[in-house]
Design an enzyme around this catalytic site. Structure first.
Site, PDB file in Angstrom:
ATOM      1  N   GLN A   1       5.255  -9.075   3.602  1.00 27.16           N
ATOM      2  CA  GLN A   1       5.038  -8.713   2.209  1.00 27.16           C
ATOM      3  C   GLN A   1       6.325  -8.873   1.402  1.00 27.16           C
ATOM      4  OE1 GLN A   1       3.620  -4.807   3.230  1.00 27.16           O
ATOM      5  NE2 GLN A   1       1.483  -5.330   2.812  1.00 27.16           N
TER       6      GLN A   1
ATOM      7  N   MET B   1      -1.185   0.979   8.106  1.00 21.34           N
ATOM      8  CA  MET B   1      -1.645   1.253   9.456  1.00 21.34           C
ATOM      9  C   MET B   1      -3.140   0.982   9.578  1.00 21.34           C
ATOM     10  SD  MET B   1      -0.438   1.920  12.328  1.00 21.34           S
ATOM     11  CE  MET B   1      -1.385   1.807  13.846  1.00 21.34           C
TER      12      MET B   1
ATOM     13  N   CYS C   1       0.820  -1.208   0.000  1.00 19.44           N
ATOM     14  CA  CYS C   1       0.000   0.000   0.000  1.00 19.44           C
ATOM     15  C   CYS C   1       0.855   1.260   0.000  1.00 19.44           C
ATOM     16  CB  CYS C   1      -0.907  -0.003   1.231  1.00 19.44           C
ATOM     17  SG  CYS C   1      -1.988  -1.434   1.305  1.00 19.44           S
ATOM     18  N   ASP C   2       2.048   1.177   0.561  1.00 19.11           N
ATOM     19  CA  ASP C   2       2.896   2.357   0.707  1.00 19.11           C
ATOM     20  C   ASP C   2       3.958   2.490  -0.376  1.00 19.11           C
ATOM     21  OD1 ASP C   2       1.543   3.061   2.972  1.00 19.11           O
ATOM     22  OD2 ASP C   2       2.963   2.139   4.348  1.00 19.11           O
ATOM     23  N   ARG C   3       4.224   1.420  -1.132  1.00 15.08           N
ATOM     24  CA  ARG C   3       5.331   1.478  -2.075  1.00 15.08           C
ATOM     25  C   ARG C   3       5.168   0.447  -3.189  1.00 15.08           C
ATOM     26  NH1 ARG C   3       9.712   1.774   0.513  1.00 15.08           N
ATOM     27  NH2 ARG C   3       8.709   1.921   2.553  1.00 15.08           N
TER      28      ARG C   3
ATOM     29  N   SER D   1       8.637   2.648   6.600  1.00  9.49           N
ATOM     30  CA  SER D   1       7.182   2.623   6.521  1.00  9.49           C
ATOM     31  C   SER D   1       6.590   3.921   7.051  1.00  9.49           C
ATOM     32  CB  SER D   1       6.627   1.442   7.330  1.00  9.49           C
ATOM     33  OG  SER D   1       7.106   0.213   6.829  1.00  9.49           O
TER      34      SER D   1
ATOM     35  N   HIS E   1       3.630  -5.589   8.975  1.00  6.22           N
ATOM     36  CA  HIS E   1       3.213  -6.250   7.741  1.00  6.22           C
ATOM     37  C   HIS E   1       4.302  -6.317   6.682  1.00  6.22           C
ATOM     38  CE1 HIS E   1      -0.774  -4.957   9.413  1.00  6.22           C
ATOM     39  NE2 HIS E   1      -1.017  -6.229   9.135  1.00  6.22           N
TER      40      HIS E   1
END
Length: 438
Positions: A122, A195, A52-54, A111, A118
């Site tokens: 991943q 998060m 989701c972040d990268r 993160s 997580h």
């Protein structure tokens, strides 16, 4: 290959908008196809990591900058932008900087919420997919295993994970205070940030029975709903989904307000003013500030949850610094190991050369006594290096002098010779007043 062949290229919450990350996001079923495209571009060791972040590629290549440029083209094609336009939103690191970045990602230091649990899972899943596709090799494997070892140390030797899990526990506590038993609640997850997923994991452990997932990209939300054992709501149905939720967790981070006061007012009316607990887990915020002032809406951002959890910033920063120290120690050990491995072929070649000369001497002069044989062997072994040093000494320009100095220093170091080299003596003499070396 050496460590300079490692590289990483990608886009994260630090470098680009949520819309770009959504466009780059790759579902699990799509990753093997992207890896095959990397192979076609000449990249034979690579991990395609999409969270989701990268979205980033961690890889090894003899020409990392060229390979990174090719991958940037693939990413630009995926989001429908010219490569130069996307390039400003990508980061590229090579050599040990790339390895350090990999370690930081594995240790959850890069993160949005430092310490969230997580990312390591991943990364391991992405690594398994790369291995199954045949896109791993010894250099990449070495870096990945070193990253996992660093992450294990960070988890066991620092309290860095406590901050993230305590925020989730605080969300559960507030939900209990507002709604009583979470088993009687329904929740809506808006966006797929890590998060937000962490908060939902805590609520699920507390007994939350019903979860709906929505996100700007429907296919990603649908996949996440399956993974979280929840229901999927199309993005176009956000208003309806909002009205049915006792707990709303936002984690999109698109850089604009997704949950506005108008939307919340309409939802509260449909709910007949039954309260809604809103967790704004996005960076930047998803929730319009005016929502917090509305009757029936109880909005907590991450700072609010941290106050509930009574976790001080000082303690978190100390844990983070300790984790970075572990990362740097692991990086130094990795670099040392790579250097030692790189030296093995040269040592083996030197040993083979010495052994060949020994055998040749015995074949030519098998009847020599030990003293004569060893003297002749030393002469033969020194013949080549002596010729090179004499040639360098005859070259009086700056380049020749520098090469001679480097060669002599290396010889003194390799064979642990006492004293100083001729070049060093000449340099000392030049520094003496009134002395002039011819």
């Amino acid at each position: 290959m050496t460590t300079t062949s490692y590289f990483v290229i990608g886009a994260s919450h630090r470098t680009c908008s949520g819309a770009i990350r959504d466009g780059l996001a790759t579902d699990e079923a799509e990753v093997p196809g992207m890896l095959e495209r990397l192979r076609a571009a000449g990249v034979t060791q690579a991990v395609w990591l999409s969270t989701c972040d990268r979205v980033e590629v961690q890889a090894v290549h003899e020409r990392p900058n060229e390979a990174a440029l090719a991958i940037a083209g693939l990413m630009a094609e995926r989001v429908g932008l010219p490569t130069p336009d996307l390039g400003d939103q990508l980061y590229t690191r090579t050599g040990l900087d790339a390895v350090r970045h990999l370690f930081a990602v594995a240790c959850s230091l890069d993160s949005q919420i430092v310490g969230e649990p997580h990312i390591l899972g991943q990364l391991k899943a992405a690594h398994r997919t790369a291995a199954a596709t045949g896109l791993t090799g010894p250099e990449l494997e070495a870096a990945m295993q070193a990253a996992y070892a660093a992450a294990k140390r960070v988890r066991s030797e620092t309290p860095i994970a406590e901050g993230a899990t305590s925020l989730a526990a605080a969300a559960v506590q507030v939900a209990r205070d507002l709604h009583g038993n979470p088993k009687r609640c329904s929740a809506l997850l808006i966006g797929l940030g890590d998060m937000g997923t962490l908060v939902l994991d805590g609520l699920r452990e507390a007994g939350l029975p019903r979860l709906t997932v929505t996100a700007p990209v429907d296919r990603r939300a649908e996949a996440a709903a399956r993974r979280l054992d929840g229901h999927f709501a199309p993005w176009a149905d956000l208003d309806s989904a909002l009205a049915g939720a006792d707990i709303v967790v936002t984690a999109a981070g698109l850089g604009r307000y997704i949950l506005t006061s108008g939307m919340m007012e309409a939802a509260l009316k449909r709910r007949r003013r039954r309260p809604v607990f809103v967790v704004d887990a996005a960076i930047p915020s998803d929730v319009e500030p005016a929502v917090a002032g509305m009757d029936g809406a109880f909005v907590y951002d991450l700072a609010d949850l941290e106050r509930v959890a009574l976790k001080g910033r000082v303690g978190r920063e100390a844990a983070t610094q300790a984790a970075w120290t572990i990362v740097d120690e692991a990086l130094a050990a990795f670099a040392r190991d790579r250097a030692e491995r790189a030296a093995v072929p040269a040592v083996a070649a030197l040993r083979a050369h010495f052994e060949a000369e020994r055998r040749r001497l015995l074949g030519d002069h098998g009847d020599l006594d030990a003293a004569s044989a060893t003297r002749l062997l030393v002469n033969r072994l020194l013949h080549g290096p002596s010729e090179v040093l004499r040639a360098l000494a005859a070259d009086h320009d700056g380049v020749g002098l520098a090469e001679r100095a480097a060669a002599e220093r290396l010889l003194f170091r390799l064979f642990r010779l006492d004293g100083t080299s001729a070049v060093e003596r000449e340099e000392d003499e030049r520094r003496e007043p009134g002395r002039e070396v011819q």
